[in-house]
Design a protein around this motif. Sequence first.
Motif, PDB file in Angstrom:
ATOM      1  N   ALA A 109       0.826  -1.205   0.000  1.00 51.19           N
ATOM      2  CA  ALA A 109       0.000   0.000   0.000  1.00 51.19           C
ATOM      3  C   ALA A 109       0.861   1.257   0.000  1.00 51.19           C
ATOM      4  O   ALA A 109       0.560   2.237  -0.683  1.00 51.19           O
ATOM      5  CB  ALA A 109      -0.930  -0.004   1.204  1.00 51.19           C
ATOM      6  N   THR A 110       1.961   1.216   0.769  1.00 49.76           N
ATOM      7  CA  THR A 110       2.849   2.372   0.836  1.00 49.76           C
ATOM      8  C   THR A 110       3.660   2.523  -0.444  1.00 49.76           C
ATOM      9  O   THR A 110       3.911   3.645  -0.907  1.00 49.76           O
ATOM     10  CB  THR A 110       3.797   2.235   2.041  1.00 49.76           C
ATOM     11  N   ALA A 111       4.056   1.394  -1.055  1.00 50.11           N
ATOM     12  CA  ALA A 111       4.861   1.436  -2.277  1.00 50.11           C
ATOM     13  C   ALA A 111       4.085   2.066  -3.424  1.00 50.11           C
ATOM     14  O   ALA A 111       4.626   2.879  -4.189  1.00 50.11           O
ATOM     15  CB  ALA A 111       5.315   0.032  -2.657  1.00 50.11           C
ATOM     16  N   LEU A 112       2.813   1.680  -3.581  1.00 51.16           N
ATOM     17  CA  LEU A 112       2.007   2.245  -4.663  1.00 51.16           C
ATOM     18  C   LEU A 112       1.897   3.753  -4.516  1.00 51.16           C
ATOM     19  O   LEU A 112       2.112   4.499  -5.472  1.00 51.16           O
ATOM     20  CB  LEU A 112       0.623   1.591  -4.676  1.00 51.16           C
ATOM     21  N   ALA A 113       1.570   4.219  -3.304  1.00 54.20           N
ATOM     22  CA  ALA A 113       1.458   5.657  -3.080  1.00 54.20           C
ATOM     23  C   ALA A 113       2.794   6.360  -3.291  1.00 54.20           C
ATOM     24  O   ALA A 113       2.854   7.476  -3.833  1.00 54.20           O
ATOM     25  CB  ALA A 113       0.941   5.920  -1.660  1.00 54.20           C
ATOM     26  N   THR A 114       3.913   5.717  -2.893  1.00 56.67           N
ATOM     27  CA  THR A 114       5.240   6.314  -3.052  1.00 56.67           C
ATOM     28  C   THR A 114       5.601   6.449  -4.525  1.00 56.67           C
ATOM     29  O   THR A 114       6.123   7.488  -4.960  1.00 56.67           O
ATOM     30  CB  THR A 114       6.295   5.449  -2.332  1.00 56.67           C
ATOM     31  N   ILE A 115       5.349   5.401  -5.312  1.00 54.27           N
ATOM     32  CA  ILE A 115       5.659   5.462  -6.743  1.00 54.27           C
ATOM     33  C   ILE A 115       4.817   6.525  -7.432  1.00 54.27           C
ATOM     34  O   ILE A 115       5.316   7.320  -8.242  1.00 54.27           O
ATOM     35  CB  ILE A 115       5.447   4.078  -7.395  1.00 54.27           C
ATOM     36  N   VAL A 116       3.526   6.569  -7.123  1.00 53.62           N
ATOM     37  CA  VAL A 116       2.640   7.559  -7.750  1.00 53.62           C
ATOM     38  C   VAL A 116       3.073   8.969  -7.384  1.00 53.62           C
ATOM     39  O   VAL A 116       3.052   9.882  -8.214  1.00 53.62           O
ATOM     40  CB  VAL A 116       1.172   7.310  -7.329  1.00 53.62           C
ATOM     41  N   ARG A 117       3.527   9.170  -6.147  1.00 51.87           N
ATOM     42  CA  ARG A 117       3.928  10.506  -5.709  1.00 51.87           C
ATOM     43  C   ARG A 117       5.286  10.907  -6.258  1.00 51.87           C
ATOM     44  O   ARG A 117       5.522  12.069  -6.602  1.00 51.87           O
ATOM     45  CB  ARG A 117       3.938  10.550  -4.170  1.00 51.87           C
ATOM     46  N   ALA A 118       6.213   9.963  -6.381  1.00 50.71           N
ATOM     47  CA  ALA A 118       7.588  10.303  -6.744  1.00 50.71           C
ATOM     48  C   ALA A 118       7.852  10.247  -8.244  1.00 50.71           C
ATOM     49  O   ALA A 118       8.813  10.843  -8.726  1.00 50.71           O
ATOM     50  CB  ALA A 118       8.560   9.360  -6.034  1.00 50.71           C
ATOM     51  N   ALA A 119       7.022   9.527  -8.997  1.00 47.88           N
ATOM     52  CA  ALA A 119       7.296   9.325 -10.421  1.00 47.88           C
ATOM     53  C   ALA A 119       7.083  10.605 -11.225  1.00 47.88           C
ATOM     54  O   ALA A 119       6.245  11.441 -10.888  1.00 47.88           O
ATOM     55  CB  ALA A 119       6.400   8.219 -10.975  1.00 47.88           C
ATOM     56  N   ARG A 120       7.869  10.721 -12.284  1.00 49.51           N
ATOM     57  CA  ARG A 120       7.685  11.817 -13.232  1.00 49.51           C
ATOM     58  C   ARG A 120       6.626  11.411 -14.248  1.00 49.51           C
ATOM     59  O   ARG A 120       6.602  10.278 -14.699  1.00 49.51           O
ATOM     60  CB  ARG A 120       8.987  12.128 -13.954  1.00 49.51           C
TER      61      ARG A 120
END
Length: 403
Positions: free
Chosen positions: A113-124
């Motif tokens: 759950a944290t990884a999905l939110a992290t990727i969505v927030r950090a990705a260009r």
Amino acid sequence: MWRQPRTVWSVAFACVVAFMGIGLVDPILKPIGDKLGATPSQVSLLFTSYMAVMGLAMLVTGWVSSRIGPKRTLILGLSIIIVGAGLAGAQDSIGGVVGFRAVWGLGNALFIATALATIVRAARGSVAQAIILYEAALGLGIAAGPLMGGALGSISWRWPFFGVSALMAVALVSTWVTLPATPPTGAPTPLSAPLKALRHRGLLTVGLTALLYNMGFFTLLAFTPFPLDLSEHAVGLVFFGWGLLLAFSSVVVAPWVQRRVGTLVGMSGALLGFAAVLAVMGAWTQHKPVLVVGTVLSGGLLGINNTLITESVMKVAPVERGVASAAYSFVRFAGGAVAPWAAGVLGERSIHLPFWVGAGAVVVAVAVLLSGRAHLAAVDAQPDHGAEPVASEAEAQAVTVGT
């Protein structure tokens, strides 16, 4: 889309290893049953305990992450997976393996759950592109899991568990080094946030759809190895092909389908196709070539659906993405928990029944999905299917600093 900061690639690599856990046990289900004297329904509890604990734990991921920060939550989740996977491989009873597989599920919940939110927030790029990266990691992990399970499982059923534990240790170090400090910001997320998010009709509709189609999905994963009755290597290769097609369709086919026919039609078509494949497998269960071809083809259909439904979750509900992901995962993993055990019980009566029941559940999933079409129409109403920036410049800088 492929020019991403190291943070994204580090978390994506950890996602690949985490998702290996889903298909890792496929090639060794029958050997575990043979070695430990367990029935198919007992062995299927390896999936049930994993998914049940993961689903329930999703309710607390936001509460934990908002208090200790995303990075510490990811590290905590990876640490628990290392312990759970390693100890599962050291057990001498089916109950012990099932129990530590549940511990593994707890770690996976905190991480995923944290990884999905992290990727969505950090990705260009856009939300859609970030989700495609996440789904690509998911697909590669699901594809690599059976391959590693078959290769190591041919030595001993214990080795795949030890292998995941070792790879997760590598992922933990990689995440620790490359992910910048992410202290908690804003108000802490209450424990009730995911359940309150499900009051939104669109999010609840997508969650219930996933619950039902997961009954077909995990019937395929947990039961097919038994009528296939092939060696660990052979089963691993079959599900490796399934996972590769899933990854390809997630990244390449799903965006094309979305542009051509839209999210709702794309998901409905993919799910109806999956139901048809399960029905064919149920009708000709004694024919191994039918099971092999059906398993691999279903990967392409599931890849399309996974990408489109994950994007819908991230965009359909007016709540934080981490909360939306946790609420959706809580509901959908209920199907993943029930299906393997139910398939094992039904399969002990007739090898055809699990596939028929799974196909029926997927058809009902389409009916539920269409009942919420007014809410899901908003997904395609956004420009270029979600090409809006993932985060503000300040947010992105806060996440990617040091990468």
